[in-house]
Design a protein around this motif. Structure first.
Motif, mmCIF file in Angstrom:
data_model
loop_
_atom_site.group_PDB
_atom_site.id
_atom_site.type_symbol
_atom_site.label_atom_id
_atom_site.label_comp_id
_atom_site.label_asym_id
_atom_site.label_seq_id
_atom_site.Cartn_x
_atom_site.Cartn_y
_atom_site.Cartn_z
ATOM 1 N N THR A 58 0.942 -1.306 0.066
ATOM 2 C CA THR A 58 0.140 0.057 -0.036
ATOM 3 C C THR A 58 0.799 1.248 0.085
ATOM 4 N N VAL A 59 1.817 1.206 0.794
ATOM 5 C CA VAL A 59 2.814 2.670 1.065
ATOM 6 C C VAL A 59 3.469 2.631 -0.251
ATOM 7 N N LYS A 60 4.115 1.445 -0.854
ATOM 8 C CA LYS A 60 4.718 1.574 -2.305
ATOM 9 C C LYS A 60 3.972 2.226 -3.460
ATOM 10 N N ASN A 61 2.479 1.904 -3.326
ATOM 11 C CA ASN A 61 1.559 2.285 -4.374
ATOM 12 C C ASN A 61 1.251 3.860 -3.989
ATOM 13 N N ILE A 62 1.219 4.346 -2.837
ATOM 14 C CA ILE A 62 1.108 5.571 -2.541
ATOM 15 C C ILE A 62 2.015 6.507 -2.922
ATOM 16 N N LEU A 63 3.311 5.915 -2.739
ATOM 17 C CA LEU A 63 4.514 6.818 -3.219
ATOM 18 C C LEU A 63 4.608 6.876 -4.770
ATOM 19 N N ALA A 64 4.343 5.593 -5.310
ATOM 20 C CA ALA A 64 4.248 5.504 -6.670
ATOM 21 C C ALA A 64 3.428 6.586 -7.262
ATOM 22 N N LYS A 65 1.975 6.684 -6.868
ATOM 23 C CA LYS A 65 1.259 7.638 -7.296
ATOM 24 C C LYS A 65 1.201 8.829 -6.831
ATOM 25 N N HIS A 66 1.551 9.203 -5.838
ATOM 26 C CA HIS A 66 1.484 10.457 -5.190
ATOM 27 C C HIS A 66 2.787 11.332 -5.016
ATOM 28 N N PHE A 67 3.994 10.576 -4.700
ATOM 29 C CA PHE A 67 5.351 11.461 -4.405
ATOM 30 C C PHE A 67 5.681 11.913 -5.726
ATOM 31 N N VAL A 68 5.913 13.371 -5.457
ATOM 32 C CA VAL A 68 6.387 14.202 -6.732
ATOM 33 C C VAL A 68 8.043 13.860 -6.931
ATOM 34 N N HIS A 69 8.531 13.115 -7.993
ATOM 35 C CA HIS A 69 9.809 13.312 -8.259
ATOM 36 C C HIS A 69 10.056 14.486 -9.270
ATOM 37 N N ARG A 70 11.392 15.065 -9.070
ATOM 38 C CA ARG A 70 11.549 16.236 -9.826
ATOM 39 C C ARG A 70 11.522 15.755 -11.200
ATOM 40 N N ASP A 71 11.937 14.849 -11.811
ATOM 41 C CA ASP A 71 12.115 14.346 -12.999
ATOM 42 C C ASP A 71 10.601 14.026 -13.831
ATOM 43 N N GLU A 72 9.571 13.962 -12.816
ATOM 44 C CA GLU A 72 8.384 13.439 -13.387
ATOM 45 C C GLU A 72 7.339 14.521 -12.889
ATOM 46 N N TYR A 103 -0.718 34.932 1.223
ATOM 47 C CA TYR A 103 0.328 33.946 1.145
ATOM 48 C C TYR A 103 0.356 33.071 -0.062
ATOM 49 N N GLU A 104 1.532 32.648 -0.237
ATOM 50 C CA GLU A 104 1.739 31.869 -1.590
ATOM 51 C C GLU A 104 2.717 30.929 -1.298
ATOM 52 N N ALA A 105 2.341 29.652 -1.660
ATOM 53 C CA ALA A 105 3.178 28.343 -1.505
ATOM 54 C C ALA A 105 4.140 28.009 -2.797
ATOM 55 N N TYR A 106 5.278 27.563 -2.276
ATOM 56 C CA TYR A 106 6.413 27.163 -3.404
ATOM 57 C C TYR A 106 6.519 25.449 -3.057
ATOM 58 N N PHE A 107 6.592 24.882 -4.325
ATOM 59 C CA PHE A 107 6.623 23.391 -3.952
ATOM 60 C C PHE A 107 8.136 23.040 -4.660
ATOM 61 N N ALA A 108 8.897 22.206 -3.804
ATOM 62 C CA ALA A 108 10.335 22.139 -3.797
ATOM 63 C C ALA A 108 10.297 20.815 -5.165
ATOM 64 N N ASN A 109 9.411 19.949 -5.247
ATOM 65 C CA ASN A 109 9.810 19.124 -6.396
ATOM 66 C C ASN A 109 8.886 19.266 -7.596
ATOM 67 N N LEU A 110 7.788 19.661 -7.418
ATOM 68 C CA LEU A 110 6.794 19.857 -8.525
ATOM 69 C C LEU A 110 7.408 21.055 -9.254
ATOM 70 N N GLY A 111 7.935 22.069 -8.656
ATOM 71 C CA GLY A 111 8.374 23.361 -9.221
ATOM 72 C C GLY A 111 7.448 24.372 -9.467
ATOM 73 N N LEU A 112 6.140 24.395 -8.572
ATOM 74 C CA LEU A 112 5.293 25.275 -9.011
ATOM 75 C C LEU A 112 5.726 26.471 -7.807
ATOM 76 N N ASN A 113 5.377 27.780 -8.195
ATOM 77 C CA ASN A 113 5.596 28.961 -7.403
ATOM 78 C C ASN A 113 4.244 29.695 -7.130
ATOM 79 N N ARG A 114 4.373 30.439 -6.291
ATOM 80 C CA ARG A 114 3.410 31.649 -5.864
ATOM 81 C C ARG A 114 1.946 31.024 -6.141
ATOM 82 N N VAL A 115 1.637 29.865 -5.454
ATOM 83 C CA VAL A 115 0.120 29.453 -5.658
ATOM 84 C C VAL A 115 -0.366 29.811 -4.220
#
Length: 670
Positions: A58-72, A103-115
Motif C-alpha cells: 500500500t505504501v509503495k503504491n502511495i509513493l508511486a502515485k503521489h510522491f512527486v519526483h522532480r523528473d516527473e 500567502y503563496e506556496a512554493y513546491f520543492a519537487n513539483l516546481g510550482l511557485n506562488r500558488v
C-alpha cells in the motif's frame, strides 16, 4: 521476533514499526525517514507479518502515485489537469506576498511557485513560513480567463507528522521496561542495532536527541566522516532543520530586516548546521555575534525590538586530524572556520560530543527490529521540552563551588536532557543519576579544557562533585585525557576518578602495587601488556579462569594472552598454563579441537598447556604462583568488536575500543 520487540508491541501497539521497512518502500524517493514512517505507521504498525506485507504494498503504491519526483513533475501536473485534482506528497514552503496581501506556496519537487494558500492553513501550520515542510495535499487545477490568475488551487494540506502523542501514556508504558531495554528501544528507533554499541556509545547516540527535549541547548560534535553525525537532525524529527553551515545568513536564521519575517529559530525546535567545520570557509562575522547573544540569552534583536526563541543549536562537522595530534599540537576546535574559532562563541557550547569515539557505520550496525515510529517519538520529545529536570541530580550530589555558572548550565542541561530521554517518567536512583551526571560533566569539561588552551584568561575549574550521603568527592576526567594525557598548556590538576592505588595506564610504574584499575567504555590504549604484563614475570604456574572461551574472538584473546606469557617467560624456564572454562554442546567439540591444537603448538616453547570444563565457575581471574592474583571483571573479553581483518585494531590491542570493566590486583601475604 525477539522478546524486546514483542514487549514493545505489547505496550505500544500501533506506535511502533519494523525499522528495515523504510528500505523496502523508499525506492528512489528522496524523502526523510519520518515521511516514510508516517505512512508505514498507518499501514504497518503491527507485528502481524501478513498485515505488514499488505501495508508495504500500500505504501509503495502511495509513493508511486503521489510522491512527486522532480523528473516527473510535468507528468504530475498533467495528471492534476486531466483529473481536476490529485493528491501529492511534496515539500512546501510559504511566503507572504505583501503586494497582493496573500500567502503563496512554493513546491520543492513539483516546481510550482506562488500558488495561493488559505490564511487558515498558515495559522494552523506556521512552520510552512520557514524553509519548507513535507506535506500531503490535494492540488486542483481550475482554468481561468482572468489575467495573471494561477489555475492551481490548494484544496487541502496536512503536514506529515503525528498531531500529538499522549505523554502520560508514554511515561506509563516506559515503566514496563528496564533502563537497558529502554535504551535499546531508542537505539532501534534511531535505526541502530544496540548489540553493536557499548553503554557509553549508546549515550553518545542518545545525546544527539537532547536538543529535541531541551530548549536552547547548544551541542557540538566534531569527528571523522561516516559516523552519522547529521543523519538524526535531517531524518528523525519534523521539528528539526538541517542546513549547511556555509549557507546560513542573519536573515534566514534570525530575522529579515527588510520584510520583518522571523527566521528559522522562530519556527524549529532544533537548527543543526551540517559540515560546520572547515578553516577556509567564509563566514559572516556579524552572524557570529548575533549567535553568541542568542546562545547565551535566548534572544536576538532587530533594531530596537528584541525577540525570544527556544530553538536549540547543533554544530556538526569533520575533524582534520587525530585526537592525539589535536591535543598535542592544537586543540579539539582546530577544524572550525576562523570566525567561529572564538572563545566567547565556544564558551556558549553546553556539550562537546567526542565524534571520534563514534564508530563508522557498518551494515551490521543497522537494525531490522522494532522501534517507535519516529514521528511519534518526535512529538513526545517535543512535549518533554516543557518539563524542567535540571535539578534532579541535586537530591544525591552537589557540584563543586569552583564550577562557573556557564559550566553548570551546560552540565545540568545535558543531564536533564538525557534524563528526559531515558527516564521520561522520572524515578532515577542514585547510581543512574551518577551515570548521567558523570557523562554531562565530561561533555562540558571537554569544552573548558580547550578554552583554557586557547585563552589564558580562562581559569582552571575543579570539575568534581560530592556525594551528599557519603561526602565522598568524585573527580571527572574526559576520556581523551585519560588516554593521551593532559595538554601541556592546561595547568588544571587532574586527580584519578577511581579509588585506585595504581598510577594511570600511561604512567604505570615498574613497582607492582595491589589495587584496582578502572577501564572506561570506549577507552583506547589498553593492552594485556600494559595492564598486567609486569605481574606475569617470574610466574611458572598460571591458571586462567574464564567461563567464556568458545567464540573466535574469545579464542583470539586467549592466544594473545598466551603470546604475552611467552614474551615474559624467562629463558630456559617451563611454564604450566591451565585454563578453566565452561562450554555447551553447540561449541564443545570445536573448542576441544582448538585447545588440543594449542597444546601441541606450545609444547616446543616450554609451555605446558592444559584445560578443564567447569560449569559452576562465575568469577574470572588469572592466578599466578609468584604471589599475585588478577581479578578480571569481564574476563579476557575487555574489547569491543573490531571491523574485521582489514581493521588495524584487529591486530593492535591498543587501537581497540574497550568495554567498561574493573581489574583488581591482589597480593598474597605469604
Amino acid at each position: 521476533m525477539k522478546a524486546l520487540d514483542s514487549k514493545l508491541n505489547e505496550h505500544f501497539g500501533g506506535k511502533v514499526v519494523r525499522k528495515d521497512l523504510t528500505k523496502l518502500v523508499k525506492g528512489n524517493a528522496i524523502v526523510p525517514i519520518y515521511v516514510l514512517e508516517y505512512l508505514l505507521g498507518q499501514y504497518c504498525a503491527t507485528d502481524d507479518e501478513e498485515t505488514i506485507s499488505r501495508g508495504i504494498e500500500t505504501v509503495k503504491n502511495i509513493l508511486a502515485k503521489h510522491f512527486v519526483h522532480r523528473d516527473e513533475a510535468q507528468i504530475i501536473k498533467s495528471t492534476i489537469r486531466e483529473k481536476g485534482s490529485h493528491r501529492i506528497i511534496d515539500k512546501v514552503s510559504v511566503k507572504l506576498n505583501d503586494k497582493q496581501d496573500q500567502y503563496e506556496a512554493y513546491f520543492a519537487n513539483l516546481g510550482l511557485n506562488r500558488v495561493p494558500i488559505a490564511d487558515d492553513i498558515i495559522k494552523t501550520h506556521q512552520k510552512l513560513l520557514s524553509s519548507g515542510v513535507w506535506c500531503i495535499l490535494t492540488l486542483a487545477y481550475i482554468s481561468s480567463d482572468e489575467k495573471d490568475r494561477t489555475p492551481w488551487v490548494i484544496e487541502s494540506l496536512k503536514p506529515i507528522q503525528i498531531a500529538g502523542g499522549d505523554i502520560e501514556e508514554y511515561k506509563e508504558g516506559r515503566k514496563a521496561f528496564s533502563k537497558d531495554e529502554w535504551i535499546d528501544i531508542l537505539l532501534q528507533t534511531m535505526g541502530l542495532n544496540p548489540e553493536e554499541f557499548s553503554f557509553r556509545s549508546k549515550l553518545l547516540q542518545l545525546t544527539r536527541l537532547v536538543p529535541f527535549v531541551e530548549n536552547n541547548y547548544n551541542l557540538m560534535e566534531l569527528g571523522p566522516k561516516g559516523t552519522g553525525k547529521s543523519h538524526i537532525f535531517s531524518e528523525l524529527s519534523p521539528h528539526g532543520m538541517l542546513i549547511s553551515g556555509g549557507e546560513v545568513s542573519k536573515a534566514k536564521l534570525f530575522v529579515n530586516n527588510s520584510s520583518g519575517e522571523i527566521g528559522l529559530v522562530g519556527y524549529w525546535d532544533v537548527v543543526a548546521y551540517d559540515e560546520f567545520a572547515g578553516k577556509s570557509k567564509n563566514t559572516d562575522r556579524g552572524l557570529v555575534d548575533i549567535m553568541k547573544n542568542y546562545m547565551a540569552n535566548k534572544s536576538f534583536s532587530r533594531g530596537t525590538q528584541v525577540y525570544g526563541a527556544s530553538a536549540s543549536m547543533v554544530f556538526v562537522g569533520n575533524t582534520d586530524h587525530t585526537v592525539e595530534y589535536m591535543l598535542n599540537h592544537s586543540n579539539l576546535f582546530d577544524a572550525l572556520p576562523k570566525d567561529y574559532y572564538d572563545t566567547a562563541f565556544l564558551d556558549r557550547i553546553h556539550a562537546y560530543l567526542p565524534g571520534w569515539e563514534v564508530q563508522k557505520l557498518r551494515n551490521d550496525m543497522f537494525t531490522s527490529d522494532y522501534g517507535f515510529i519516529v514521528d511519534y517519538l518526535a512529538e513526545i520529545l517535543k512535549e518533554l521540552r516543557k518539563e524542567d529536570r535540571t535539578h534532579e541530580y541535586a537530591q544525591y550530589f552537589e557540584l563543586s563551588d569552583s564550577i562557573t555558572t556557564r559550566d553548570k548550565t551546560g552540565i545540568v542541561k545535558t543531564f536533564a536532557g538525557l534524563a528526559k530521554v531515558i527516564y521520561p517518567a522520572g524515578g532515577m536512583n542514585q547510581a543512574e543519576s551518577q551515570e548521567l551526571l558523570d557523562f554531562a560533566i565530561e561533555c562540558r569539561k571537554r569544552v573548558k579544557l580547550q578554552l583554557q588552551k586557547m585563552d589564558d584568561t580562562f581559569e582552571a575549574v575543579d570539575f568534581s562533585y560530592q556525594n551528599k550521603q557519603t561526602k565522598q568527592k568524585v573527580n571527572v576526567e574526559t576520556l581523551e585525557v585519560i588516554e593521551y594525557g593532559l595538554p601541556k598548556e592546561v595547568t588544571t590538576q587532574v586527580v584519578s576518578e577511581s579509588n585506585s592505588t595504581l598510577s594511570s595506564v600511561q604512567n604505570s610504574q615498574k613497582e607492582l602495587l595491589a589495587g584496582q584499575k578502572i577501564i572506561r567504555d570506549n577507552q583506547l590504549g589498553i593492552s594485556y601488556n600494559n595492564l598486567f604484563g609486569d605481574y606475569l614475570i617470574d610466574a611458572t604456574e598460571i591458571t586462567i579462569i574464564d567461563p567464556y572461551i568458545r567464540l573466535p574472538y574469545q579464542l583470539r584473546n586467549l592466544m594473545e594472552l598466551i603470546s604475552l606469557i611467552y614474551a615474559k617467560k624467562q629463558i630456559g624456564s617451563t611454564i604450566k598454563l591451565h585454563l578453566v572454562t565452561s562450554n555447551n554442546e553447540d561449541f564443545i567439540q570445536g573448542v576441544k579441537g582448538a585447545f588440543n591444537q594449542i597444546t601441541d603448538s606450545l609444547a616446543s616453547m616450554d609451555i605446558i598447556f592444559s584445560y578443564e570444563f567447569d560449569e559452576n565457575i562465575h568469577d574470572r581471574s588469572i592466578q599466578l604462583n609468584n604471589g599475585w592474583k588478577i581479578v578480571l571483571g569481564r574476563g579476557l573479553d575487555i574489547w569491543q568488536k573490531t571491523g574485521g581483518w582489514y581493521d588495524i585494531s584487529e591486530y593492535i590491542q591498543e587501537r581497540r575500543l574497550c568495554k567498561a570493566c574493573e581489574i583488581t590486583f591482589l597480593k598474597s601475604e605469604n
